[in-house]
Write a protein that holds these residues in place. Structure first.
Motif, PDB file in Angstrom:
ATOM      1  N   ASP A  16       0.852  -1.184   0.000  1.00  0.00           N
ATOM      2  CA  ASP A  16       0.000   0.000   0.000  1.00  0.00           C
ATOM      3  C   ASP A  16       0.894   1.241   0.000  1.00  0.00           C
ATOM      4  OD1 ASP A  16      -1.720   2.205   0.888  1.00  0.00           O
ATOM      5  OD2 ASP A  16      -3.191   0.636   1.353  1.00  0.00           O
ATOM      6  N   PRO A  17       0.725   2.135  -0.972  1.00  0.00           N
ATOM      7  CA  PRO A  17       1.595   3.313  -1.037  1.00  0.00           C
ATOM      8  C   PRO A  17       1.510   4.208   0.196  1.00  0.00           C
ATOM      9  CG  PRO A  17      -0.254   3.510  -2.572  1.00  0.00           C
ATOM     10  CD  PRO A  17      -0.248   2.109  -2.085  1.00  0.00           C
ATOM     11  N   ARG A  18       0.424   4.107   0.966  1.00  0.00           N
ATOM     12  CA  ARG A  18       0.298   4.937   2.166  1.00  0.00           C
ATOM     13  C   ARG A  18       1.327   4.556   3.223  1.00  0.00           C
ATOM     14  NH1 ARG A  18      -5.987   3.884   3.170  1.00  0.00           N
ATOM     15  NH2 ARG A  18      -5.243   1.838   2.486  1.00  0.00           N
ATOM     16  N   LEU A  19       1.870   3.345   3.131  1.00  0.00           N
ATOM     17  CA  LEU A  19       2.902   2.939   4.077  1.00  0.00           C
ATOM     18  C   LEU A  19       4.152   3.807   3.963  1.00  0.00           C
ATOM     19  CD1 LEU A  19       2.579  -0.943   3.682  1.00  0.00           C
ATOM     20  CD2 LEU A  19       1.953   0.387   5.706  1.00  0.00           C
ATOM     21  N   LEU A  20       4.351   4.423   2.796  1.00  0.00           N
ATOM     22  CA  LEU A  20       5.517   5.282   2.592  1.00  0.00           C
ATOM     23  C   LEU A  20       5.441   6.552   3.428  1.00  0.00           C
ATOM     24  CD1 LEU A  20       5.842   4.956  -1.291  1.00  0.00           C
ATOM     25  CD2 LEU A  20       7.188   3.766   0.447  1.00  0.00           C
TER      26      LEU A  20
END
Length: 260
Positions: A125-129
């Protein structure tokens, strides 16, 4: 007097694992007296691990993060609510709720990075970045769990949750039910013959699918009714599922072939 037995269904821990695996909409409900005054909070991201521990991502400046940084010096309790929404548009879309109550703690450094990597192993999930870049990683350690759905309301211990597995079809259920709703209304009509006679006049919608059977929602003028239609036996593969679905709609070739 005739005894009406409920159709077989997955046990509570399996249903809870399925809701967690589907990863529906989530809200955090802090304990009374928290600086957020008990307001429901939508995390930036949530993930429930197989052992019942939940990883949350919250904005750095959120009051809940400030409270969580105090743990373990000050005990911060919270409840994570995960809602299981039907994959088709219904007037009452929530099929089930999973509540996980436990202790909340903020993570940093290597501990936070390890937590993010553990989630990334399950879902990229890109939000983990955003972790460490405006967002804080929180860990909710479970003390108790409750599941509520059409099968009933049950309390679970974290070890019961951890010992169960999600339904084998939960990753494909959304696609299959939407396809059934949009492209095979004739099949839905044939499935309606299994409903109690008093419900057959309502609007019949596909609601859910698991290894024990199919669930239909009947939207009547006054209320909604959820009905489980059991398979002849639990299924584990797409081939077995196809045979059972054909059996329910009365496929004339099933008796001759015995296969999907």
């Amino acid at each position: 007097m005739t005894e009406h037995r409920r159709p077989p269904a997955p046990h509570a821990a399996e249903r809870a694992r399925t809701i967690a695996a589907r990863g529906g909409r989530a809200a955090v409900l802090p304990s009374a007296g928290d600086t957020t005054d008990g307001v429901r909070i939508s995390p930036l991201l949530h993930h429930v691990h197989a052992n019942g521990t939940a990883t949350l991502l919250m904005p750095d400046d959120h009051p809940l993060v400030a409270s969580a940084w105090q743990a373990p010096r000050a005990e911060v309790t919270a409840m994570l609510e995960v809602a299981d929404h039907a994959p088709v548009q219904l007037r009452e879309p929530v099929r089930g709720l999973l509540w996980i109550t436990g202790w909340l703690r903020a993570l940093d450094g290597q501990e936070a990075r390890d937590e993010v990597l553990a989630v990334a192993d399950q879902k990229a999930d890109p939000r983990l970045l955003d972790a460490g870049h405006g967002a804080t990683v929180l860990r909710l350690s479970p003390a108790s769990m409750v599941i509520a759905d059409a099968e009933g309301t049950s309390s679970l211990r974290p070890e019961q949750f951890a010992a169960a597995t999600p339904d084998p079809f939960c990753a494909h259920e959304d696609h299959w039910l939407r396809h059934l709703e949009l492209s095979h209304r004739d099949v839905v009509s044939m499935l309606a013959k299994h409903l109690p006679e008093e419900l057959r006049g309502g609007h019949v919608r596909p609601l859910g699918l698991d290894r024990f059977g199919l669930r239909l929602r009947v939207e009547a003028a006054d209320t909604d009714h959820d009905v489980r239609i059991a398979f002849s036996r639990p299924v584990e593969s797409s081939k077995e599922l196809s045979v059972e679905l054909r059996r329910l709609v009365g496929c004339p070739f099933l008796a001759q072939t015995g296969t999907a």
